[in-house]
Design an enzyme around this catalytic site. Structure first.
Site, mmCIF file in Angstrom:
data_model
loop_
_atom_site.group_PDB
_atom_site.id
_atom_site.type_symbol
_atom_site.label_atom_id
_atom_site.label_comp_id
_atom_site.label_asym_id
_atom_site.label_seq_id
_atom_site.Cartn_x
_atom_site.Cartn_y
_atom_site.Cartn_z
ATOM 1 N N GLU A 1 -5.165 13.932 3.185
ATOM 2 C CA GLU A 1 -4.010 13.021 3.133
ATOM 3 C C GLU A 1 -3.554 12.624 4.535
ATOM 4 O O GLU A 1 -3.165 11.486 4.766
ATOM 5 C CB GLU A 1 -2.849 13.672 2.372
ATOM 6 C CG GLU A 1 -3.082 13.779 0.877
ATOM 7 C CD GLU A 1 -3.234 12.418 0.199
ATOM 8 O OE1 GLU A 1 -2.771 11.406 0.750
ATOM 9 O OE2 GLU A 1 -3.857 12.364 -0.879
ATOM 10 N N ASP B 1 3.167 5.234 -1.564
ATOM 11 C CA ASP B 1 2.526 4.742 -0.333
ATOM 12 C C ASP B 1 2.393 3.226 -0.470
ATOM 13 O O ASP B 1 2.912 2.651 -1.433
ATOM 14 C CB ASP B 1 1.168 5.422 -0.095
ATOM 15 C CG ASP B 1 0.119 4.962 -1.097
ATOM 16 O OD1 ASP B 1 0.489 4.344 -2.119
ATOM 17 O OD2 ASP B 1 -1.074 5.197 -0.861
ATOM 18 N N TYR C 1 5.841 11.527 1.237
ATOM 19 C CA TYR C 1 4.612 11.106 0.566
ATOM 20 C C TYR C 1 3.579 12.244 0.533
ATOM 21 O O TYR C 1 3.048 12.597 -0.516
ATOM 22 C CB TYR C 1 4.000 9.873 1.265
ATOM 23 C CG TYR C 1 2.554 9.709 0.896
ATOM 24 C CD1 TYR C 1 2.196 9.149 -0.307
ATOM 25 C CD2 TYR C 1 1.544 10.227 1.730
ATOM 26 C CE1 TYR C 1 0.877 9.071 -0.694
ATOM 27 C CE2 TYR C 1 0.221 10.158 1.350
ATOM 28 C CZ TYR C 1 -0.106 9.572 0.144
ATOM 29 O OH TYR C 1 -1.411 9.524 -0.250
#
Ligand code: SF4
Length: 354
Positions: A39, A140, A122
């Site tokens: 990520e 996102d 996020y």
């Protein structure tokens, strides 16, 4: 959407995801550390670029422990080329914090994850839902695009009030069962079907719910008031040679490319010319490097000392070394062993090709 529509929406999206999701290395694991690494790498970087970096990284630092124990130089080396180097430093610090404060286990709640360096709302939502199966929403760029189109939201997405509303919608949509897959399905739909310029509405699994499709608003959404402008950066860089060797400097931790190695550089050619020790020297332009990243366009003029001064760089070197965080004279053939940011990697390639 009422509750039945919401359930149907989730089922249809998940069925599409099960059938069409791309096979990506970080989708083959529920290891929270691996998902965290992926990520962070995927922020600001394309999937296709990330794959090779992710594999190399996980081979070198397969666990939180190995990353926590790694030397900062090694960490930067395995990140070099991905850009936004602060991400690598934060990952490294985060790994150390997990060892010292969480007994080596990645925490499983959004509240704890968000306290780790470099992890925002996020990323915390992604790790909590994908690795731990928690019902945590995420937002996102892809999800923002889908939600504004689905619900016909015409508000400026740069405003905090709009983002707050979108977070609330994302929270209502994410299901108890398979929350991680649902979040990934939303992002996948945004990356492969609900594209920014040319959404493939005819192939979209959730087209029947979509306001933008019904009203032909796809091109208008998401709405962003401020247009990003490109900032141009110019620098002058010097390749200073002494016999077989060339001078490189390590950037201080808080600099743009903190922790990486670079050739000595100045804000402009004018600044370079004024450097003590250069007065009697002639500068020779050897290369121009153009490098674009997000809203920046960088142009590096690369110079060397002319032949008549090539063997007398000592005064200048002395000045540079005094003003540098850390410096080293290395043979050109050894340059590949050091982590350089992308624009300076182009200089390395130029020197190696000579
Ligand atoms: Fe996006 Fe089109 Fe699907 Fe709506 S129907 S979510 S605009 S791809």
């Amino acid at each position: 959407m009422d509750i039945d529509q919401k359930n149907l929406f989730r089922l249809q999206l998940l069925a599409w995801y099960d059938k069409y999701a791309r096979i990506l290395p970080w989708r083959e694991t529920h290891d929270p550390y691996a998902i965290w690494v992926s990520e962070i790498m995927l922020q600001q970087t394309q999937v296709n670029t990330v794959i090779a970096y992710y594999k190399r990284w996980m081979h070198k630092f397969p666990t939180v422990e190995t990353l926590a124990k790694a030397r900062a130089d090694d960490v930067m080396k395995y990140w070099a080329g991905l850009g936004y180097y602060r991400r690598a430093r934060m990952l490294h610090e985060g790994a150390k914090m997990i060892i010292s404060q969480y007994n080596g286990r990645v925490p499983d709640t959004v509240e704890e994850l968000i306290r780790l360096p470099g992890i925002g709302r996020y990323t915390a939502g992604a790790i909590a839902s994908i690795a731990f199966g928690k019902k945590a929403p995420l937002l996102d760029g892809n999800v923002i695009r889908i939600l504004t189109r689905l619900f016909g939201i015409k508000r400026d997405i740069t405003l905090p009030a709009t983002l707050k509303k979108l977070w609330a919608i994302a929270d209502q949509l994410v299901p108890e069962k398979r929350p991680g897959d649902f979040n990934q399905a939303m992002m996948e739909l945004g990356a492969t079907v609900c594209l920014p310029e040319n959404p493939q509405c005819g192939q979209c699994a959730v087209q029947v719910y979509c306001t933008a499709r019904a009203k032909q608003w796809q091109k208008k959404l998401p709405y962003k008031k401020l247009k990003e402008t490109i900032t141009r950066i110019q620098t002058a860089t010097l390749v200073l040679k002494k016999k077989e060797k060339v001078l490189i400097q390590k950037q201080p931790p808080r600099a743009r490319w903190g922790g990486l190695w670079m050739f000595p550089h100045w804000a402009t050619y004018h600044h370079l010319k004024k450097t003590p020790g250069l007065k009697r020297s002639e500068l020779k332009h050897i290369l121009t490097v153009e490098h674009g990243f997000t809203r920046y366009q960088m142009r590096l003029g690369v110079y060397a000392l002319s032949q008549s001064h090539a063997n007398e760089p000592d005064n200048l070197a002395l000045f540079l070394q005094k003003n540098s965080h850390q410096y080293r004279w290395v043979k050109a053939s050894q340059l590949k062993q050091f982590a350089f940011p992308a624009p300076h990697q182009k200089i390395v390639q130029h020197l190696l090709a000579q």
